[in-house]
Structures are given as structure tokens and as C-alpha cells.
Motif scaffolding. Structure first.
Motif, mmCIF file in Angstrom:
data_model
loop_
_atom_site.group_PDB
_atom_site.id
_atom_site.type_symbol
_atom_site.label_atom_id
_atom_site.label_comp_id
_atom_site.label_asym_id
_atom_site.label_seq_id
_atom_site.Cartn_x
_atom_site.Cartn_y
_atom_site.Cartn_z
ATOM 1 N N ILE A 128 -36.019 7.542 -10.491
ATOM 2 C CA ILE A 128 -36.048 6.407 -11.406
ATOM 3 C C ILE A 128 -34.719 5.680 -11.360
ATOM 4 N N VAL A 129 -34.769 4.348 -11.400
ATOM 5 C CA VAL A 129 -33.567 3.535 -11.423
ATOM 6 C C VAL A 129 -33.753 2.411 -12.441
ATOM 7 N N PHE A 130 -32.691 2.118 -13.183
ATOM 8 C CA PHE A 130 -32.639 0.990 -14.109
ATOM 9 C C PHE A 130 -31.463 0.102 -13.717
ATOM 10 N N GLU A 131 -31.659 -1.227 -13.888
ATOM 11 C CA GLU A 131 -30.586 -2.167 -13.552
ATOM 12 C C GLU A 131 -30.767 -3.442 -14.350
ATOM 13 N N GLN A 132 -29.635 -3.971 -14.846
ATOM 14 C CA GLN A 132 -29.652 -5.248 -15.572
ATOM 15 C C GLN A 132 -28.488 -6.091 -15.081
ATOM 16 N N SER A 133 -28.745 -7.375 -14.808
ATOM 17 C CA SER A 133 -27.761 -8.205 -14.114
ATOM 18 C C SER A 133 -27.555 -9.563 -14.751
ATOM 19 N N THR A 134 -26.356 -10.104 -14.517
ATOM 20 C CA THR A 134 -26.057 -11.516 -14.724
ATOM 21 C C THR A 134 -25.081 -11.926 -13.626
ATOM 22 N N GLY A 135 -24.761 -13.212 -13.548
ATOM 23 C CA GLY A 135 -23.789 -13.684 -12.571
ATOM 24 C C GLY A 135 -24.450 -14.180 -11.301
ATOM 25 N N THR A 136 -23.641 -14.578 -10.342
ATOM 26 C CA THR A 136 -24.140 -15.107 -9.082
ATOM 27 C C THR A 136 -23.465 -14.403 -7.916
ATOM 28 N N LEU A 137 -24.034 -14.611 -6.726
ATOM 29 C CA LEU A 137 -23.511 -14.027 -5.502
ATOM 30 C C LEU A 137 -23.416 -15.085 -4.410
ATOM 31 N N TYR A 145 -34.692 -10.183 -9.636
ATOM 32 C CA TYR A 145 -35.770 -9.341 -10.139
ATOM 33 C C TYR A 145 -36.603 -10.085 -11.156
ATOM 34 N N VAL A 146 -37.794 -9.539 -11.411
ATOM 35 C CA VAL A 146 -38.712 -10.052 -12.427
ATOM 36 C C VAL A 146 -39.354 -8.863 -13.123
ATOM 37 N N HIS A 147 -39.387 -8.903 -14.441
ATOM 38 C CA HIS A 147 -40.249 -8.002 -15.215
ATOM 39 C C HIS A 147 -41.354 -8.864 -15.792
ATOM 40 N N TYR A 148 -42.558 -8.659 -15.305
ATOM 41 C CA TYR A 148 -43.734 -9.391 -15.769
ATOM 42 C C TYR A 148 -44.487 -8.503 -16.745
ATOM 43 N N SER A 149 -44.799 -9.023 -17.923
ATOM 44 C CA SER A 149 -45.364 -8.205 -18.998
ATOM 45 C C SER A 149 -46.871 -8.026 -18.911
ATOM 46 N N GLY A 150 -47.523 -8.766 -18.013
ATOM 47 C CA GLY A 150 -48.975 -8.807 -17.972
ATOM 48 C C GLY A 150 -49.489 -10.138 -18.461
ATOM 49 N N GLY A 151 -48.649 -10.859 -19.225
ATOM 50 C CA GLY A 151 -49.020 -12.179 -19.698
ATOM 51 C C GLY A 151 -47.981 -13.237 -19.393
ATOM 52 N N GLY A 152 -46.803 -12.816 -18.990
ATOM 53 C CA GLY A 152 -45.718 -13.748 -18.684
ATOM 54 C C GLY A 152 -44.466 -12.987 -18.298
ATOM 55 N N ILE A 153 -43.431 -13.734 -17.949
ATOM 56 C CA ILE A 153 -42.172 -13.121 -17.553
ATOM 57 C C ILE A 153 -41.425 -12.645 -18.792
ATOM 58 N N ALA A 154 -41.134 -11.344 -18.832
ATOM 59 C CA ALA A 154 -40.378 -10.782 -19.949
ATOM 60 C C ALA A 154 -38.888 -10.949 -19.743
ATOM 61 N N THR A 155 -38.440 -10.762 -18.516
ATOM 62 C CA THR A 155 -37.039 -10.974 -18.179
ATOM 63 C C THR A 155 -36.944 -11.202 -16.685
ATOM 64 N N GLN A 156 -35.921 -11.935 -16.256
ATOM 65 C CA GLN A 156 -35.761 -12.214 -14.840
ATOM 66 C C GLN A 156 -34.305 -12.472 -14.523
ATOM 67 N N PHE A 157 -33.943 -12.294 -13.254
ATOM 68 C CA PHE A 157 -32.578 -12.549 -12.784
ATOM 69 C C PHE A 157 -32.643 -13.091 -11.366
ATOM 70 N N ASN A 158 -31.721 -14.002 -11.056
ATOM 71 C CA ASN A 158 -31.642 -14.618 -9.737
ATOM 72 C C ASN A 158 -30.177 -14.861 -9.426
ATOM 73 N N SER A 159 -29.652 -14.213 -8.374
ATOM 74 C CA SER A 159 -28.221 -14.285 -8.079
ATOM 75 C C SER A 159 -27.784 -15.627 -7.519
ATOM 76 N N ALA A 160 -28.744 -16.519 -7.231
ATOM 77 C CA ALA A 160 -28.405 -17.882 -6.831
ATOM 78 C C ALA A 160 -28.427 -18.828 -8.021
ATOM 79 N N GLY A 161 -28.751 -18.307 -9.186
ATOM 80 C CA GLY A 161 -28.815 -19.132 -10.392
ATOM 81 C C GLY A 161 -30.147 -19.817 -10.588
ATOM 82 N N GLY A 162 -31.130 -19.555 -9.730
ATOM 83 C CA GLY A 162 -32.440 -20.168 -9.863
ATOM 84 C C GLY A 162 -33.284 -19.492 -10.929
ATOM 85 N N VAL A 163 -34.427 -20.088 -11.203
ATOM 86 C CA VAL A 163 -35.372 -19.544 -12.185
ATOM 87 C C VAL A 163 -36.593 -19.036 -11.428
ATOM 88 N N ASN A 164 -36.796 -17.738 -11.450
ATOM 89 C CA ASN A 164 -37.940 -17.137 -10.779
ATOM 90 C C ASN A 164 -39.232 -17.507 -11.503
#
Length: 357
Positions: A128-137, A145-164
Motif C-alpha cells: 500500500i502507498v499513499f501520496e499527496q502533492s502540490t507544486g510543479t515540476l 493523479y486523480v481520485h474519482y469518487s464514483g460521481g466526480g473528482i474528489a481530488t486531483q493533482f497535476n505537476s504542470a499546473g493543469g486541471v485533470n
């Protein structure tokens, strides 16, 4: 001593970034992370395969829940959001899924449920691995990453600053990671089902890299082989560890076994899907029907971690036959095993390895 080494390497990394004009904010991808191999239902799991961003002197702990259910407590890294990935370790057609995760006091607790094919709950060891991020690369490194809840995006991260974004449903979704694109296949993907109430398996159904974005299909199935609307997590990594970090760790690798009929040993191509941070050449070879041994040379250092996920449009799924090993600096994954229902078969998979150092 290991904790001191981790801190020292972190300081050296910051100094190096400042010297090259890359600020800490630009490279501050992982805020909190942790991994473990859960091989007990209660107590402290295997110390050789757990590490995280917590201070020294703390350990991951496990408590039992219902049948096939365990609660994993990552110490001192309470934070919202992030993603979890889980891979079962078993010689049988078992899988594990995340049910939920979140802060509990100063810790982060993840509920994990494991099943045998058909939906009966069962305990099996898992990674098992857990990870939470902010910032850019800066490119070519990329992480999202994306956490999809089954009905929508619960949380997401993009190191280019985009919106997944996520489109679709009913068991098949298309995920777009803008700004993380590549001219061809590059990097690695991991997908895990997230469902608190029913058996669910998820995988990478397809992958279409483009210069502007990575476009990934996620497919999920129920306890047998029917498409299922459920939650899931997806992580994309390129020249970064599955924890989102790099230097440390300086030892990580990933590969895409995209020709599983090849008895090997072979090095998957194109080379950007077969990355090794120490310039080793990762190889894959057959160890029996549906069993693929993966060697990651020059990066095998404890404490360490492996995740694997199946690739393709059907209901097939993959796990790890047994706990991986290290020998002479090589991480030996023996084996990634894939199943259609309860039958082993040769099938594409994505595998990622990281050391904490």
C-alpha cells in the motif's frame, strides 16, 4: 541513521535545486507520503518495507476490521486528499481495494478490503502507498493523479499546473492529464479501485499519449467480470517515484510489460516506459503461465515498495505472487501474476518500484 541520511539528502537536494535555478516551490511535489507491506492483521507490519515522510521513531501499524478488512495507520502524516494504491500479494486470484482514507488525529488511516475472485472477503498480504502533492515540476519530469469518487473528482493533482478531467461512467472512464503529455509512450500508470461497500477491481483500460496530454482509460469490474460504476485512483509518473518524490529517492524504476507473450528476458520498449533512475536496464521474463518476473537492477535498496496493475480492455487483473526481494542491488519481483477469473494468463501489466533512499 537512515532517517538522518534521508534528511541530509533532502538538504543536498534543495541546495542543488537552488544552484540550478529550480526553486523548492517548483519541485515541492510530495507533501506527505508513506508506504508499507501489510503482512499482519494487527501490530507493526514488515519494517523492511515501510517508510514515509514522518519523523524517525514512528512505525506503520495495522488493526483488524471485518472479514478481509484492515486499517492501516500511517503515523504523523494526517492530511486531506491524496491518493492510495493497493496491490494484493498472493498465489491466488485475490485483489485488494481501498475503501476510504483520511486524517485521524495526527495520523492518516486507510481502510483496505481484500477479496477472492467471486467476491468472498479474505485477508491476504498487500502493498500500500499513499501520496499527496502540490507544486510543479520542470519537464520532462511529470506527475499527476486523480481520485474519482464514483460521481466526480474528489481530488486531483497535476505537476504542470493543469486541471485533470474525467469523462464517462458505468465502468469506463477517460482521464485527461493536460500538460503531462509526451510524443510517445513514456512513464507509468497505476490504478486502484476505491469502494467502501462492494467488491471492485479497476485497471488501465487503454493509454493514448500525446504532446499536449496523457489520455488514459480506466475500467472497473465487480466481483466477477461485469462493468461496475465505482470510485478509483489513478497515478501517472514520469521520471519520478510512485510517491511523487525524487532525490531522495535516487533509487526507483518502472516498466510496462506490453508484450507478455515474449518469454524474455526482454527490455520493454519504447525505453521511456522502462525507466531506471540508476541507468540500469529493467527486464521481464516468463516464470510460468501468467507469471512474469521483473528485474530492476541497480536500484534495489531497503526500505522499498512495489505496485502493479493490469493493462487492457477486459476484466483481467494482476497481483504479486509473493513479496519481492533485493539481491546485489537488484530488486526482484517474482512474480507479477495476472488472471482472467481464477485462471492465470499472460497479460500486459504496469509495474513500479521505489526505494525510500
Amino acid at each position: 541513521m537512515r532517517q538522518l541520511l534521508r534528511v541530509t539528502m533532502g538538504i543536498l537536494c534543495v541546495v542543488a535545486m537552488l544552484a540550478t535555478g529550480v526553486t523548492a516551490a517548483q519541485a515541492a511535489v510530495p507533501n506527505r507520503w508513506g508506504f508499507a507491506v501489510v503482512d499482519v492483521t494487527s501490530g507493526v507490519p514488515n519494517p523492511s518495507h515501510q517508510a514515509g515522510s514522518w519523523p524517525g521513531g514512528f512505525n506503520v501499524t495495522v488493526t483488524p476490521g471485518g472479514a478481509g478488512q484492515t486499517f492501516v495507520r500511517f503515523p504523523q502524516i494526517a492530511i486531506g486528499g491524496g491518493v492510495v494504491h493497493v496491490t494484493a500479494i498472493s498465489p491466488n486470484a485475490y485483489w485488494c481495494q481501498a475503501q476510504s482514507w483520511g486524517p485521524s488525529g495526527v495520523d492518516l488511516v486507510v481502510a483496505v478490503q481484500c477479496y477472492r475472485y467471486g467476491g468472498a472477503p479474505v485477508f491476504t498480504p498487500y502493498s500500500i502507498v499513499f501520496e499527496q502533492s502540490t507544486g510543479t515540476l520542470p519537464a520532462p519530469q511529470a506527475f499527476g493523479y486523480v481520485h474519482y469518487s464514483g460521481g466526480g473528482i474528489a481530488t486531483q493533482f497535476n505537476s504542470a499546473g493543469g486541471v485533470n478531467t474525467v469523462a464517462g461512467g458505468g465502468g469506463v472512464w477517460t482521464v485527461t492529464l493536460p500538460g503531462l503529455g509526451s510524443s510517445g509512450f513514456a512513464g507509468n500508470l497505476q490504478v486502484t479501485a476505491v469502494d467502501p461497500g462492494q467488491p471492485a477491481r479497476c485497471k488501465v483500460g487503454g493509454w493514448a499519449p500525446a504532446v499536449g496530454a496523457q489520455v488514459v482509460q480506466v475500467r472497473c469490474h465487480n466481483a466477477t467480470s461485469a462493468p461496475l460504476n465505482t470510485g478509483w485512483t489513478l497515478t501517472y509518473q514520469r521520471e519520478r517515484a510512485i510517491t511523487g518524490a525524487a532525490i531522495p529517492p535516487k533509487n526507483f524504476a518502472y516498466t510496462f510489460d506490453n508484450t507478455p507473450a515474449n518469454p524474455g528476458p526482454y527490455a520493454p520498449v519504447p525505453p521511456p516506459v522502462n525507466y531506471n533512475s540508476q541507468a540500469g536496464v529493467n527486464t521481464v521474463q516468463t516464470s510460468g503461465t501468467g507469471q512474469r518476473m521483473v528485474l530492476f537492477p541497480a536500484v534495489g535498496v531497503l526500505q522499498d515498495h512495489v505496485q502493479a496493475t493490469a493493462y487492457g480492455p477486459g476484466p483481467e487483473f494482476c497481483n504479486l505472487l509473493t513479496l519481492w526481494a533485493t539481491s546485489g542491488g537488484t530488486a526482484i519481483v517474482r512474480n507479477v501474476v495476472c488472471y482472467n477469473a481464477g485462471t492465470r494468463l499472460d497479460y500486459p501489466s504496469l509495474v513500479t518500484y521505489t526505494s525510500a533512499f
